[in-house]
Design a protein around this motif. Structure first.
Motif, PDB file in Angstrom:
ATOM      1  N   CYS A  12      -0.520   5.499   6.594  1.00 32.99           N
ATOM      2  CA  CYS A  12      -0.963   4.413   5.465  1.00 32.99           C
ATOM      3  C   CYS A  12      -2.406   4.429   5.654  1.00 32.99           C
ATOM      4  O   CYS A  12      -2.851   3.814   6.587  1.00 32.99           O
ATOM      5  CB  CYS A  12      -0.059   3.196   5.957  1.00 32.99           C
ATOM      6  SG  CYS A  12      -0.746   1.903   4.488  1.00 32.99           S
ATOM      7  N   ARG A  13      -2.990   5.295   4.826  1.00 35.08           N
ATOM      8  CA  ARG A  13      -4.493   5.141   4.651  1.00 35.08           C
ATOM      9  C   ARG A  13      -5.143   4.194   4.436  1.00 35.08           C
ATOM     10  O   ARG A  13      -6.061   3.652   5.179  1.00 35.08           O
ATOM     11  CB  ARG A  13      -4.930   6.498   3.461  1.00 35.08           C
ATOM     12  CG  ARG A  13      -6.346   6.512   3.507  1.00 35.08           C
ATOM     13  CD  ARG A  13      -6.745   7.546   2.299  1.00 35.08           C
ATOM     14  NE  ARG A  13      -8.221   7.671   2.418  1.00 35.08           N
ATOM     15  CZ  ARG A  13      -8.839   8.135   1.270  1.00 35.08           C
ATOM     16  NH1 ARG A  13      -7.909   8.332   0.098  1.00 35.08           N
ATOM     17  NH2 ARG A  13     -10.072   8.058   1.163  1.00 35.08           N
ATOM     18  N   PRO A  14      -4.652   3.259   3.506  1.00 35.12           N
ATOM     19  CA  PRO A  14      -5.528   1.852   3.374  1.00 35.12           C
ATOM     20  C   PRO A  14      -5.596   1.044   4.467  1.00 35.12           C
ATOM     21  O   PRO A  14      -6.445   0.182   4.646  1.00 35.12           O
ATOM     22  CB  PRO A  14      -4.594   1.273   2.194  1.00 35.12           C
ATOM     23  CG  PRO A  14      -3.778   2.387   1.190  1.00 35.12           C
ATOM     24  CD  PRO A  14      -3.543   3.307   2.344  1.00 35.12           C
ATOM     25  N   GLN A  15      -4.433   1.004   5.336  1.00 35.54           N
ATOM     26  CA  GLN A  15      -4.387   0.321   6.559  1.00 35.54           C
ATOM     27  C   GLN A  15      -4.976   1.176   7.916  1.00 35.54           C
ATOM     28  O   GLN A  15      -5.058   0.522   8.927  1.00 35.54           O
ATOM     29  CB  GLN A  15      -2.876  -0.248   6.842  1.00 35.54           C
ATOM     30  CG  GLN A  15      -2.617  -1.110   5.599  1.00 35.54           C
ATOM     31  CD  GLN A  15      -1.346  -1.898   5.930  1.00 35.54           C
ATOM     32  OE1 GLN A  15      -1.145  -2.189   6.880  1.00 35.54           O
ATOM     33  NE2 GLN A  15      -0.607  -2.327   4.694  1.00 35.54           N
ATOM     34  N   ASP A  52       0.977  -1.245  -0.050  1.00 34.81           N
ATOM     35  CA  ASP A  52      -0.004   0.126  -0.038  1.00 34.81           C
ATOM     36  C   ASP A  52       1.016   1.204   0.040  1.00 34.81           C
ATOM     37  O   ASP A  52       2.028   1.181   0.427  1.00 34.81           O
ATOM     38  CB  ASP A  52      -0.980   0.177   1.186  1.00 34.81           C
ATOM     39  CG  ASP A  52      -1.943  -1.098   1.317  1.00 34.81           C
ATOM     40  OD1 ASP A  52      -2.421  -1.232   0.132  1.00 34.81           O
ATOM     41  OD2 ASP A  52      -1.939  -1.801   2.353  1.00 34.81           O
ATOM     42  N   VAL A  53       0.295   2.564  -0.657  1.00 35.90           N
ATOM     43  CA  VAL A  53       0.954   3.640  -0.369  1.00 35.90           C
ATOM     44  C   VAL A  53       1.096   4.127   0.992  1.00 35.90           C
ATOM     45  O   VAL A  53      -0.125   4.083   1.717  1.00 35.90           O
ATOM     46  CB  VAL A  53       0.184   4.637  -1.376  1.00 35.90           C
ATOM     47  CG1 VAL A  53       0.804   6.077  -1.419  1.00 35.90           C
ATOM     48  CG2 VAL A  53       0.333   4.150  -2.869  1.00 35.90           C
ATOM     49  N   THR A  58       4.340  -0.214   0.964  1.00 36.42           N
ATOM     50  CA  THR A  58       4.732  -0.674   2.365  1.00 36.42           C
ATOM     51  C   THR A  58       3.756  -1.989   2.417  1.00 36.42           C
ATOM     52  O   THR A  58       2.517  -1.538   2.232  1.00 36.42           O
ATOM     53  CB  THR A  58       5.155  -0.404   3.299  1.00 36.42           C
ATOM     54  OG1 THR A  58       5.538  -1.026   4.482  1.00 36.42           O
ATOM     55  CG2 THR A  58       3.870   0.547   3.911  1.00 36.42           C
ATOM     56  N   SER A  59       3.852  -3.051   2.676  1.00 37.10           N
ATOM     57  CA  SER A  59       3.008  -3.907   3.280  1.00 37.10           C
ATOM     58  C   SER A  59       2.872  -4.031   4.929  1.00 37.10           C
ATOM     59  O   SER A  59       1.976  -4.735   5.321  1.00 37.10           O
ATOM     60  CB  SER A  59       3.261  -5.535   2.726  1.00 37.10           C
ATOM     61  OG  SER A  59       4.618  -5.977   3.339  1.00 37.10           O
ATOM     62  N   ASP A  60       3.779  -3.339   5.542  1.00 41.82           N
ATOM     63  CA  ASP A  60       3.822  -3.036   7.040  1.00 41.82           C
ATOM     64  C   ASP A  60       4.165  -1.855   7.421  1.00 41.82           C
ATOM     65  O   ASP A  60       5.293  -1.563   7.674  1.00 41.82           O
ATOM     66  CB  ASP A  60       4.519  -4.660   7.495  1.00 41.82           C
ATOM     67  CG  ASP A  60       4.784  -4.389   8.872  1.00 41.82           C
ATOM     68  OD1 ASP A  60       4.174  -3.753   9.752  1.00 41.82           O
ATOM     69  OD2 ASP A  60       5.239  -5.495   9.526  1.00 41.82           O
TER      70      ASP A  60
END
Length: 149
Positions: free
Chosen positions: A54-57, A27-28, A133-135
């Motif tokens: 990280c907005r999506p997360q 994610d961005v 990033t994924s984390d």
């Protein structure tokens, strides 16, 4: 797919290119460095932390590290306790706990935007940068090690 680029300083940087047909589990995210400017009139600063959003997360987090020796080299009269308190407040606002005060009820994005708003204080946010990033929590740790410590 990736490309390798050589920067003017001779560093090799690998950029990842994602095609529309490729799946991506990253994610961005946005991040800023927290800088300590003990004497604003001199413009000297040290990096003392990083904010990651990280907005999506729905993630906003801060990691801080104050190098007292470097700070005192810039200003022997620096208010170390006050600067540590300001950095701690940033971490509390990111956490969204009741200790964050009125910001506790805001969503992650509003807390991040509030924290990166320019202020004329000793602890200042730098410019916003982006990445994938994924984390995001691990990204905050990585950026702290890379850019602050």
């Amino acid at each position: 797919m990736s490309e390798r680029h050589i920067h003017m300083a001779g560093h090799v940087v690998e950029r990842h290119i994602i095609r529309g047909s490729e799946s991506n589990d990253r994610d961005v995210f946005e991040y800023v460095l927290l800088r300590v400017v003990p004497r604003v009139e001199r413009g000297e600063c040290i990096n003392a932390g990083v904010l990651v959003y990280c907005r999506p997360q729905g993630y906003v987090g801060a990691r801080t590290h104050l190098d007292e020796a470097r700070l005192l080299a810039l200003d022997p009269d620096a208010d170390v306790a006050g600067i540590r308190a300001a950095l701690g407040a940033v971490e509390r606002v990111c956490g969204g706990s009741e200790e964050a005060g009125p910001a506790a009820g805001d969503d992650a994005g509003r807390r991040f935007r509030w924290l990166i708003a320019p202020r004329s204080t000793v602890v200042q946010p730098g410019p916003v940068h982006t990445g994938l990033t994924s984390d995001p929590a691990a990204e905050a740790e990585r950026l702290l090690e890379l850019l602050v410590k």
